[in-house]
Motif scaffolding. Structure first.
Motif, PDB file in Angstrom:
ATOM      1  N   THR A 167      36.073   5.421 -26.080  1.00  0.00           N
ATOM      2  CA  THR A 167      35.429   4.111 -26.070  1.00  0.00           C
ATOM      3  C   THR A 167      34.064   4.227 -25.413  1.00  0.00           C
ATOM      4  O   THR A 167      33.944   4.750 -24.302  1.00  0.00           O
ATOM      5  CB  THR A 167      36.291   3.093 -25.302  1.00  0.00           C
ATOM      6  N   GLY A 168      33.022   3.763 -26.098  1.00  0.00           N
ATOM      7  CA  GLY A 168      31.683   3.723 -25.529  1.00  0.00           C
ATOM      8  C   GLY A 168      31.406   2.355 -24.924  1.00  0.00           C
ATOM      9  O   GLY A 168      31.970   1.346 -25.347  1.00  0.00           O
ATOM     10  N   VAL A 169      30.532   2.321 -23.931  1.00  0.00           N
ATOM     11  CA  VAL A 169      30.222   1.083 -23.199  1.00  0.00           C
ATOM     12  C   VAL A 169      28.744   0.741 -23.359  1.00  0.00           C
ATOM     13  O   VAL A 169      27.875   1.593 -23.158  1.00  0.00           O
ATOM     14  CB  VAL A 169      30.571   1.228 -21.706  1.00  0.00           C
ATOM     15  N   LEU A 170      28.470  -0.521 -23.702  1.00  0.00           N
ATOM     16  CA  LEU A 170      27.112  -1.045 -23.799  1.00  0.00           C
ATOM     17  C   LEU A 170      26.949  -2.149 -22.756  1.00  0.00           C
ATOM     18  O   LEU A 170      27.649  -3.163 -22.809  1.00  0.00           O
ATOM     19  CB  LEU A 170      26.842  -1.608 -25.198  1.00  0.00           C
ATOM     20  N   LEU A 171      26.030  -1.957 -21.823  1.00  0.00           N
ATOM     21  CA  LEU A 171      25.808  -2.900 -20.730  1.00  0.00           C
ATOM     22  C   LEU A 171      24.485  -3.622 -20.927  1.00  0.00           C
ATOM     23  O   LEU A 171      23.432  -2.988 -21.035  1.00  0.00           O
ATOM     24  CB  LEU A 171      25.792  -2.161 -19.383  1.00  0.00           C
ATOM     25  N   ALA A 172      24.539  -4.958 -20.929  1.00  0.00           N
ATOM     26  CA  ALA A 172      23.344  -5.770 -21.183  1.00  0.00           C
ATOM     27  C   ALA A 172      22.647  -6.242 -19.910  1.00  0.00           C
ATOM     28  O   ALA A 172      21.770  -7.103 -19.974  1.00  0.00           O
ATOM     29  CB  ALA A 172      23.713  -6.975 -22.053  1.00  0.00           C
ATOM     30  N   GLY A 173      23.030  -5.686 -18.751  1.00  0.00           N
ATOM     31  CA  GLY A 173      22.281  -5.967 -17.528  1.00  0.00           C
ATOM     32  C   GLY A 173      22.832  -7.077 -16.671  1.00  0.00           C
ATOM     33  O   GLY A 173      23.738  -7.816 -17.048  1.00  0.00           O
ATOM     34  N   ASP A 174      22.273  -7.191 -15.459  1.00  0.00           N
ATOM     35  CA  ASP A 174      22.680  -8.138 -14.415  1.00  0.00           C
ATOM     36  C   ASP A 174      24.142  -7.914 -14.025  1.00  0.00           C
ATOM     37  O   ASP A 174      25.033  -8.713 -14.330  1.00  0.00           O
ATOM     38  CB  ASP A 174      22.428  -9.583 -14.845  1.00  0.00           C
ATOM     39  N   LEU A 175      24.351  -6.830 -13.297  1.00  0.00           N
ATOM     40  CA  LEU A 175      25.693  -6.399 -12.907  1.00  0.00           C
ATOM     41  C   LEU A 175      25.907  -6.441 -11.402  1.00  0.00           C
ATOM     42  O   LEU A 175      26.907  -5.924 -10.900  1.00  0.00           O
ATOM     43  CB  LEU A 175      25.950  -4.975 -13.424  1.00  0.00           C
ATOM     44  N   TYR A 176      24.998  -7.085 -10.675  1.00  0.00           N
ATOM     45  CA  TYR A 176      25.087  -7.153  -9.216  1.00  0.00           C
ATOM     46  C   TYR A 176      25.433  -8.574  -8.782  1.00  0.00           C
ATOM     47  O   TYR A 176      25.052  -9.550  -9.430  1.00  0.00           O
ATOM     48  CB  TYR A 176      23.765  -6.735  -8.575  1.00  0.00           C
ATOM     49  N   ALA A 177      26.141  -8.674  -7.682  1.00  0.00           N
ATOM     50  CA  ALA A 177      26.388  -9.956  -7.020  1.00  0.00           C
ATOM     51  C   ALA A 177      26.288  -9.745  -5.522  1.00  0.00           C
ATOM     52  O   ALA A 177      26.573  -8.645  -5.015  1.00  0.00           O
ATOM     53  CB  ALA A 177      27.764 -10.508  -7.389  1.00  0.00           C
ATOM     54  N   ALA A 178      25.892 -10.770  -4.804  1.00  0.00           N
ATOM     55  CA  ALA A 178      25.860 -10.696  -3.347  1.00  0.00           C
ATOM     56  C   ALA A 178      27.253 -10.355  -2.823  1.00  0.00           C
ATOM     57  O   ALA A 178      28.266 -10.718  -3.442  1.00  0.00           O
ATOM     58  CB  ALA A 178      25.381 -12.024  -2.773  1.00  0.00           C
ATOM     59  N   PRO A 179      27.351  -9.652  -1.695  1.00  0.00           N
ATOM     60  CA  PRO A 179      28.659  -9.187  -1.211  1.00  0.00           C
ATOM     61  C   PRO A 179      29.711 -10.282  -1.106  1.00  0.00           C
ATOM     62  O   PRO A 179      30.888 -10.041  -1.363  1.00  0.00           O
ATOM     63  CB  PRO A 179      28.321  -8.594   0.161  1.00  0.00           C
ATOM     64  N   GLY A 180      29.313 -11.492  -0.760  1.00  0.00           N
ATOM     65  CA  GLY A 180      30.271 -12.591  -0.684  1.00  0.00           C
ATOM     66  C   GLY A 180      30.351 -13.406  -1.955  1.00  0.00           C
ATOM     67  O   GLY A 180      31.139 -14.356  -2.037  1.00  0.00           O
ATOM     68  N   GLY A 181      29.536 -13.050  -2.955  1.00  0.00           N
ATOM     69  CA  GLY A 181      29.517 -13.797  -4.208  1.00  0.00           C
ATOM     70  C   GLY A 181      28.958 -15.190  -4.082  1.00  0.00           C
ATOM     71  O   GLY A 181      29.124 -16.016  -4.984  1.00  0.00           O
ATOM     72  N   ASP A 182      28.265 -15.484  -2.985  1.00  0.00           N
ATOM     73  CA  ASP A 182      27.873 -16.856  -2.678  1.00  0.00           C
ATOM     74  C   ASP A 182      26.367 -17.095  -2.724  1.00  0.00           C
ATOM     75  O   ASP A 182      25.887 -18.120  -2.229  1.00  0.00           O
ATOM     76  CB  ASP A 182      28.406 -17.253  -1.293  1.00  0.00           C
ATOM     77  N   VAL A 183      25.602 -16.176  -3.320  1.00  0.00           N
ATOM     78  CA  VAL A 183      24.151 -16.331  -3.428  1.00  0.00           C
ATOM     79  C   VAL A 183      23.781 -16.303  -4.897  1.00  0.00           C
ATOM     80  O   VAL A 183      23.992 -15.295  -5.586  1.00  0.00           O
ATOM     81  CB  VAL A 183      23.404 -15.211  -2.672  1.00  0.00           C
ATOM     82  N   ARG A 184      23.222 -17.398  -5.406  1.00  0.00           N
ATOM     83  CA  ARG A 184      22.824 -17.458  -6.806  1.00  0.00           C
ATOM     84  C   ARG A 184      21.576 -16.611  -7.039  1.00  0.00           C
ATOM     85  O   ARG A 184      20.632 -16.649  -6.262  1.00  0.00           O
ATOM     86  CB  ARG A 184      22.551 -18.905  -7.230  1.00  0.00           C
TER      87      ARG A 184
END
Length: 259
Positions: A89-106
């Motif tokens: 299986t190949g993977v295609l990533l369209a970007g924006d894969l980061y989140a703040a450590p607590g997930g609470d920063v837009r």
């Protein structure tokens, strides 16, 4: 490689936390959808497409990036026979894969390399583009079986993929280009005649499928069989270009393509 169909009912979901508009976090559910294509190269049984995984998941070790949980979920689904062998299986990533450590920063920006590294370890290969909230340390091209694209292309398992990273915007800011430069980059990528064009920015495909109209005009002039994009969320992920070409928006979705 032509997209024949896309199911609208998820076969799996991953629960995650992301930043709420008024502060704190809210719960989301990442859908996994199946699609069918007319053919895949001989070395592949499936493609996994995803992007905009800006959330975190609770694990026994604490909170972890949503993209890492996607890799873990895929390994479990494959072991149970619900997905093809990840090594085919190949993977295609369209970007924006980061989140703040607590997930609470837009709109937090940060290191997306851990998601690339986990994908490269688990799957046959991974290729993708940079989102406007992605940084890299180390660079994905230092990893085995990982290929970050930007106005260039790569052939993997017989699949020709071209990509352009970032978005249209102020070039003084990270991962942004002036409109003319961005569109020229897309035109150059299309000259490679890819099977798949991978973007972070989305074209405008209608009032309910928001994006950039100038980008749409470039794609309509020379439509690749499949364009994968993200950056803005479409309730209906599938759009169409002339000649039967498809546009798939993978913002906060995982799409598995098989024959």
């Amino acid at each position: 490689m032509r997209l024949l169909s896309l199911q609208d009912r998820p076969f799996h979901r991953v629960r995650f936390l992301n930043a709420a508009k008024r502060g704190g976090t809210e719960t989301g559910h990442l859908p996994f959808l199946r699609g069918q294509v007319d053919a895949l190269p001989g070395g592949l049984d499936a493609l996994l497409l995803t992007g905009d995984l800006q959330g975190v998941v609770r694990a026994w070790t604490g909170l972890r990036l949503l993209g890492l949980e996607v890799v873990t979920a895929c390994a479990s689904l494959a072991a149970e026979g619900h997905l093809p062998d990840l090594r085919r299986t190949g993977v295609l990533l369209a970007g924006d894969l980061y989140a703040a450590p607590g997930g609470d920063v837009r709109g937090a920006s940060g290191n997306a390399t851990p998601v690339w590294a986990a994908s490269a370890e688990a799957f046959a290969w991974v290729t993708g583009v940079q989102g406007n909230h992605d940084t890299f340390d180390p660079h994905p091209d230092t990893l085995e079986r990982a290929h970050l694209l930007d106005v260039d292309g790569v052939t993997l398992s017989g699949l020709h993929v071209a990509g352009v990273g970032g978005v249209i915007g102020d070039p003084a800011r990270p991962a942004r280009r002036a409109e003319a430069d961005y569109l020229a980059g897309v035109a150059l990528a299309l000259e490679r005649l890819p099977d798949v064009l991978l973007l972070h920015h989305s074209p405008a495909m209608g009032t309910a499928q928001r994006g950039d109209e100038a980008l749409s005009r470039v794609l309509r002039a020379s439509p690749p069989p499949l364009t994968v994009c993200g950056h803005v969320h479409w309730d209906e992920p599938l759009g169409h270009l002339p000649g039967g070409a498809s546009v798939l928006n993978v913002d906060k979705r995982v799409i598995i393509l098989t024959t």
